[in-house]
Enzyme design. Structure first.
Site, PDB file in Angstrom:
ATOM      1  N   CYS A   2       5.971  57.296  47.560  1.00  0.00           N
ATOM      2  CA  CYS A   2       5.220  55.816  48.428  1.00  0.00           C
ATOM      3  C   CYS A   2       6.766  56.241  49.714  1.00  0.00           C
ATOM      4  O   CYS A   2       7.611  57.211  49.647  1.00  0.00           O
ATOM      5  CB  CYS A   2       5.204  55.373  48.190  1.00  0.00           C
ATOM      6  SG  CYS A   2       3.899  54.678  46.856  1.00  0.00           S
ATOM      7  N   ARG A  27       3.805  60.755  53.360  1.00  0.00           N
ATOM      8  CA  ARG A  27       3.853  60.755  51.676  1.00  0.00           C
ATOM      9  C   ARG A  27       2.886  60.258  50.951  1.00  0.00           C
ATOM     10  O   ARG A  27       3.002  60.255  49.903  1.00  0.00           O
ATOM     11  CB  ARG A  27       5.406  60.088  51.442  1.00  0.00           C
ATOM     12  CG  ARG A  27       6.370  61.042  52.178  1.00  0.00           C
ATOM     13  CD  ARG A  27       7.847  59.519  52.316  1.00  0.00           C
ATOM     14  NE  ARG A  27       7.991  59.389  50.737  1.00  0.00           N
ATOM     15  CZ  ARG A  27       9.066  60.354  50.165  1.00  0.00           C
ATOM     16  NH1 ARG A  27       9.577  61.344  50.694  1.00  0.00           N
ATOM     17  NH2 ARG A  27       9.196  60.021  49.237  1.00  0.00           N
ATOM     18  N   TRP A  74       0.964  55.917  47.483  1.00  0.00           N
ATOM     19  CA  TRP A  74       0.630  56.759  46.629  1.00  0.00           C
ATOM     20  C   TRP A  74       0.136  56.450  45.119  1.00  0.00           C
ATOM     21  O   TRP A  74       1.318  56.748  44.627  1.00  0.00           O
ATOM     22  CB  TRP A  74       1.597  58.245  46.625  1.00  0.00           C
ATOM     23  CG  TRP A  74       1.061  59.636  45.810  1.00  0.00           C
ATOM     24  CD1 TRP A  74       0.928  59.972  44.776  1.00  0.00           C
ATOM     25  CD2 TRP A  74       0.119  60.132  46.518  1.00  0.00           C
ATOM     26  NE1 TRP A  74       0.255  60.503  44.249  1.00  0.00           N
ATOM     27  CE2 TRP A  74      -0.894  60.652  45.068  1.00  0.00           C
ATOM     28  CE3 TRP A  74      -0.820  60.223  47.368  1.00  0.00           C
ATOM     29  CZ2 TRP A  74      -1.665  61.884  45.487  1.00  0.00           C
ATOM     30  CZ3 TRP A  74      -2.574  61.265  47.676  1.00  0.00           C
ATOM     31  CH2 TRP A  74      -2.285  62.501  45.959  1.00  0.00           C
ATOM     32  N   ASN A 100       9.483  52.130  45.777  1.00  0.00           N
ATOM     33  CA  ASN A 100       9.036  53.806  45.069  1.00  0.00           C
ATOM     34  C   ASN A 100       9.943  54.037  43.845  1.00  0.00           C
ATOM     35  O   ASN A 100      10.591  54.422  43.987  1.00  0.00           O
ATOM     36  CB  ASN A 100       9.068  54.799  45.906  1.00  0.00           C
ATOM     37  CG  ASN A 100       8.708  54.907  47.698  1.00  0.00           C
ATOM     38  OD1 ASN A 100       8.012  54.301  48.069  1.00  0.00           O
ATOM     39  ND2 ASN A 100      10.041  55.548  48.783  1.00  0.00           N
ATOM     40  N   GLY A 101       8.559  54.774  43.369  1.00  0.00           N
ATOM     41  CA  GLY A 101       9.546  55.437  41.709  1.00  0.00           C
ATOM     42  C   GLY A 101       8.780  54.626  40.668  1.00  0.00           C
ATOM     43  O   GLY A 101       7.638  54.213  41.149  1.00  0.00           O
ATOM     44  N   GLU A 479      -2.301  83.311  38.165  1.00  0.00           N
ATOM     45  CA  GLU A 479      -2.215  81.760  39.667  1.00  0.00           C
ATOM     46  C   GLU A 479      -1.178  83.005  40.722  1.00  0.00           C
ATOM     47  O   GLU A 479      -0.837  82.673  42.102  1.00  0.00           O
ATOM     48  CB  GLU A 479      -1.612  80.681  39.390  1.00  0.00           C
ATOM     49  CG  GLU A 479      -1.029  79.657  40.323  1.00  0.00           C
ATOM     50  CD  GLU A 479      -2.215  79.289  40.664  1.00  0.00           C
ATOM     51  OE1 GLU A 479      -3.196  79.227  40.653  1.00  0.00           O
ATOM     52  OE2 GLU A 479      -1.231  78.642  41.505  1.00  0.00           O
ATOM     53  N   LYS A 483      -2.456  82.863  44.472  1.00  0.00           N
ATOM     54  CA  LYS A 483      -1.354  82.470  45.524  1.00  0.00           C
ATOM     55  C   LYS A 483      -1.295  83.346  46.704  1.00  0.00           C
ATOM     56  O   LYS A 483      -1.123  83.191  47.884  1.00  0.00           O
ATOM     57  CB  LYS A 483      -0.451  81.967  44.928  1.00  0.00           C
ATOM     58  CG  LYS A 483       0.450  80.800  45.264  1.00  0.00           C
ATOM     59  CD  LYS A 483      -0.129  79.105  44.811  1.00  0.00           C
ATOM     60  CE  LYS A 483      -1.397  79.144  44.854  1.00  0.00           C
ATOM     61  NZ  LYS A 483      -1.702  77.869  44.900  1.00  0.00           N
ATOM     62  N   GLU A 486      -4.472  84.651  48.872  1.00  0.00           N
ATOM     63  CA  GLU A 486      -4.531  82.943  50.177  1.00  0.00           C
ATOM     64  C   GLU A 486      -3.973  82.643  51.021  1.00  0.00           C
ATOM     65  O   GLU A 486      -4.482  82.631  51.997  1.00  0.00           O
ATOM     66  CB  GLU A 486      -4.524  81.903  48.332  1.00  0.00           C
ATOM     67  CG  GLU A 486      -5.290  80.475  49.511  1.00  0.00           C
ATOM     68  CD  GLU A 486      -5.224  79.285  48.864  1.00  0.00           C
ATOM     69  OE1 GLU A 486      -3.980  79.612  47.191  1.00  0.00           O
ATOM     70  OE2 GLU A 486      -5.422  78.419  48.557  1.00  0.00           O
ATOM     71  N   HIS A 502      -7.213  99.472  30.382  1.00  0.00           N
ATOM     72  CA  HIS A 502      -9.059  99.386  30.439  1.00  0.00           C
ATOM     73  C   HIS A 502      -9.568  99.212  32.012  1.00  0.00           C
ATOM     74  O   HIS A 502     -11.011  99.171  32.095  1.00  0.00           O
ATOM     75  CB  HIS A 502      -9.235  97.512  29.499  1.00  0.00           C
ATOM     76  CG  HIS A 502      -8.701  98.125  28.074  1.00  0.00           C
ATOM     77  ND1 HIS A 502      -8.835  98.576  27.248  1.00  0.00           N
ATOM     78  CD2 HIS A 502      -8.186  97.434  28.234  1.00  0.00           C
ATOM     79  CE1 HIS A 502      -8.488  98.985  25.798  1.00  0.00           C
ATOM     80  NE2 HIS A 502      -7.869  97.963  26.618  1.00  0.00           N
ATOM     81  N   LYS A 599      -8.570  71.782  51.616  1.00  0.00           N
ATOM     82  CA  LYS A 599      -7.710  71.755  50.706  1.00  0.00           C
ATOM     83  C   LYS A 599      -8.521  70.814  49.623  1.00  0.00           C
ATOM     84  O   LYS A 599      -8.115  70.880  47.994  1.00  0.00           O
ATOM     85  CB  LYS A 599      -6.571  70.395  51.261  1.00  0.00           C
ATOM     86  CG  LYS A 599      -6.139  69.579  49.736  1.00  0.00           C
ATOM     87  CD  LYS A 599      -4.519  70.541  49.869  1.00  0.00           C
ATOM     88  CE  LYS A 599      -3.606  70.312  48.579  1.00  0.00           C
ATOM     89  NZ  LYS A 599      -2.887  71.438  48.085  1.00  0.00           N
TER      90      LYS A 599
HETATM   91  O1  M6R Z   1      -8.333  69.428  44.044  1.00  0.00           O
HETATM   92  P1  M6R Z   1      -9.083  71.218  42.502  1.00  0.00           P
HETATM   93  O2  M6R Z   1      -7.071  70.849  42.076  1.00  0.00           O
HETATM   94  O3  M6R Z   1     -10.012  69.999  42.067  1.00  0.00           O
HETATM   95  O4  M6R Z   1      -9.278  72.338  43.510  1.00  0.00           O
HETATM   96  C1  M6R Z   1      -9.088  72.913  42.806  1.00  0.00           C
HETATM   97  C2  M6R Z   1      -8.890  74.539  43.724  1.00  0.00           C
HETATM   98  O5  M6R Z   1     -10.446  74.257  45.154  1.00  0.00           O
HETATM   99  C3  M6R Z   1      -7.854  74.216  43.985  1.00  0.00           C
HETATM  100  O6  M6R Z   1      -7.127  74.534  43.408  1.00  0.00           O
HETATM  101  C4  M6R Z   1      -8.031  75.758  44.873  1.00  0.00           C
HETATM  102  O7  M6R Z   1      -8.306  77.105  44.550  1.00  0.00           O
HETATM  103  C5  M6R Z   1      -6.263  75.889  45.863  1.00  0.00           C
HETATM  104  N1  M6R Z   1      -6.534  75.866  47.693  1.00  0.00           N
HETATM  105  C6  M6R Z   1      -5.300  77.393  45.232  1.00  0.00           C
HETATM  106  O8  M6R Z   1      -3.725  76.644  45.481  1.00  0.00           O
END
Ligand code: M6R
Length: 604
Positions: A2, A27, A74, A100-101, A479, A483, A486, A502, A599
């Site tokens: 927070c 934050r 938060w 905070n914490g 992952e 990343k 993306e 394969h 996001k």
């Molecule tokens: O909020 P969520 O964790 O449910 O989101 C899922 C995906 O949309 C999210 O992880 C997306 O793949 C990210 N942008 C990856 O970095």
């Protein structure tokens, strides 16, 4: 994670507090509040929602005074309601506190205070602090002594700022959560983070763990908790206020990668007992999962990779578990019976695909549990139970710190479920838990190395990027590739290392670097698969500890610390986050907001 702001000066504190809260909104932003010495007591105003909603709620209310504190929250304990917003006060509203914490012993303190007649109005851990201060004031202690005594009772992590009615003084204490004093002539600021007051001053003094600061109109006094005077030197920060939300970092993504030692420490705080090999997940006491016979984990994107990690940890612990893409669940859901637990894994708690799958599981009669970062989110509200990962706000579209915290929490959950269903934890918790408690410090050391940046530079002109791993290294490979694609917009694919031969091997050329993740799950086989690519000309980059045999074979190496095999992949994942970040930065991509992505994806 927070935000805290405090101000003592010559003018009205209210405006400075509101500006500070707006500067800190990155934050945490589920509720906000202020408290100001108003001449006739402490005026408190707080609201769930963003700072704008707090401002609207103040409206014409006359709040004027030159000492005040503020907070943007938060949530970690209790949903984001008006009552749970900070500042919190004691029964008489003579003491106001922002924090905070996490106060680990708040439940004990709360019942101790209740027995002495104190009444509480919120679900937060923070509310015990003003009540404790008041208790010691009532017992006859002077203000400063009562503050110190109350702080001394707290266990856990905290940055606390308090204000007592009738005096122009701010009290602050730090243990494990940042707190900084800003100084400009006869104006003084207290904040969790410099951006809160950067437009007023660039002269700052950072508190260290165990420090207490007492701020009045004449200056700041620093002491330890026992009251012994200490010296803390002022520094000048050279930040552009515009950039300040990112601190010293060029992008939120990089900041969030570097926050992982803190976010992981926060995730496990109070939840593991390494010395006795015990896991204590607050809402899931021993026996909670006794009837669970099989687990379905539903998620999307990065959260799906964390879910896969969790499902493998469950399988390794002897529990039947499957990770499923939430957007496929409506057509491919395995049957649900009265022994099925469905776990929704979602950072935001608002992903439409995941919510739909969760609702379908509920309708089918499954028990449901959400693993999320956002208190009060739809997935948290709709599931039977919730486990919060406590990673703090994640601003970058690319999920980073939340993946690590999700995977760690699912690893702990797997052990708890297995302990309930098999009678005892199947893993050697006396090895896993000490390694987990060392993880934040090891990550800190790893993050100062530049292996990832060098590798990103070395392979910057490649055509495609492959990521391979086996066992718990497989979700990490997936992952790593997600990343990379993306945020760089370059072609990247993740594979189970055994799958390379394969089909994907046909794509391998000297222009396709292969990142091989070694977690201790049949590493010899992964090494053989990497060599098969290497024989076809592909450069192999091994992600493993320095003394691993793969270092001799691979073309390049990115080092991770030696640790338990359940955790090795998480270190590798952080290194791969950095590789992606540096590659994207070299390509000048808009790292925090990659094209076409959002996001939180609230459409199907
Ligand atoms: O909020 P969520 O964790 O449910 O989101 C899922 C995906 O949309 C999210 O992880 C997306 O793949 C990210 N942008 C990856 O970095």
């Amino acid at each position: 994670m927070c935000g805290i702001i405090g101000h003592i000066g010559t003018g009205n504190a209210l405006e400075t507090l509101l500006t500070g809260l707006e500067n800190l909104e990155y934050r945490g932003y589920d509720s906000a509040g202020i408290a100001v010495q108003n001449g006739s007591g402490i005026a408190v105003q707080k609201r769930s929602g963003k700072v704008d909603e707090l401002k609207n709620s103040i409206g014409d209310r006359h709040i004027e005074g030159n000492v005040g504190i503020g907070h943007t929250r938060w949530s970690t304990h209790g949903p984001p309601t008006d009552e749970n917003a900070h500042p919190h006060t004691d029964d008489t509203a003579d003491v106001a506190v922002v924090h905070n914490g996490i106060i680990e012993n708040y439940a004990d303190l709360k019942s101790w205070l209740r027995e002495r007649g104190h009444e509480f109005t919120s679900d937060t851990d923070t509310e015990v602090i003003p009540h404790l201060i008041q208790y010691y004031l009532d017992a006859g202690m002077a203000n400063e002594a009562a503050f110190r005594r109350a702080i001394d009772e707290l266990e856990g992590s905290y940055a606390v700022t308090a204000m007592l009615d009738g005096e122009h003084v701010l009290y602050a204490a730090r243990q494990g959560s940042p707190l900084v004093v800003g100084v400009e002539d006869d104006e003084f600021f207290l904040a969790s983070d410099v951006p809160a007051f950067l437009e007023y001053t660039d002269t700052v003094v950072y508190l260290e763990d165990g420090d207490v600061a007492i701020v009045d109109e004449d200056g700041v006094e620093f002491t330890d908790l026992a009251g012994e005077s200490i010296t803390r030197e002022p520094e000048t920060v050279e930040w552009d206020p515009e950039q300040a939300g990112k601190g010293e970092y060029d992008h939120f993504m990089l900041k969030e990668i570097y926050e992982q030692p803190t976010s992981l420490a926060q995730a496990i705080e109070g939840r593991i007992d390494p010395e006795n090999g015990r896991i204590a997940l607050e809402d899931f006491p021993s026996g909670t999962f006794e009837g669970v016979g099989n687990v379905q984990l539903i998620a999307c994107g990065t959260s799906y990779h964390a879910a896969l990690y969790g499902s493998l940890a469950l399988n390794q612990a002897g529990i039947r578990a499957t990770a499923l893409l939430a957007n496929e669940y409506s057509v491919t859901a395995p049957p649900v019976d009265d022994e099925t637990l469905v776990i929704a894994v979602t950072q935001s708690g608002e992903t439409a695909d995941t919510l739909n799958a969760l609702r379908q599981a509920t309708a089918a009669g499954a028990d449901t549990l959400t693993v999320t970062n956002v208190v009060g989110s739809t997935a948290a509200r709709e599931a039977d139970d919730t486990l919060f990962i406590r990673a703090g706000p994640e601003i970058g579209v690319a999920a980073t710190k939340t993946f690590s915290s999700q995977a760690v929490m699912l690893t702990l959950l797997a052990q708890r479920i297995a302990a309930d269903t098999c009678g005892e934890p199947p893993a050697d918790l006396t090895s896993l838990l000490p390694d987990l408690s060392r993880m934040p410090a090891q990550l800190e050391s790893m993050l100062v190395t530049d292996d990832a940046a060098r590798i990103a530079d070395r392979y910057r002109d490649s055509q495609s990027y492959f990521f391979i791993g086996r066992g718990l290294g497989y979700p990490v490979a997936l992952e790593g590739a997600l990343k990379f694609k993306e945020i760089t917009y370059e072609h990247a694919e993740g594979f189970a290392s055994g799958e390379l031969k394969h089909g994907p091997l046909a794509l391998v050329t000297p222009n396709t670097p292969v990142f091989a993740v070694f977690t201790g799950d049949e590493d010899e086989k992964t090494l053989k698969n990497a060599e098969e690519a290497q024989t076809r000309g592909a450069p192999v980059i091994a992600i493993c500890p320095d003394d691993h045999r793969a270092v001799e074979v691979a073309d390049r190496h990115i080092a991770i610390p030696a640790t338990d095999s359940e955790l090795a992949g998480l270190f590798a994942n952080v290194q791969l986050q950095l590789v992606s970040y540096h590659a994207a930065n070299q390509l000048d991509r808009p790292i925090d907001k990659p094209r076409n992505l959002a996001k939180s994806v609230t459409v199907e």
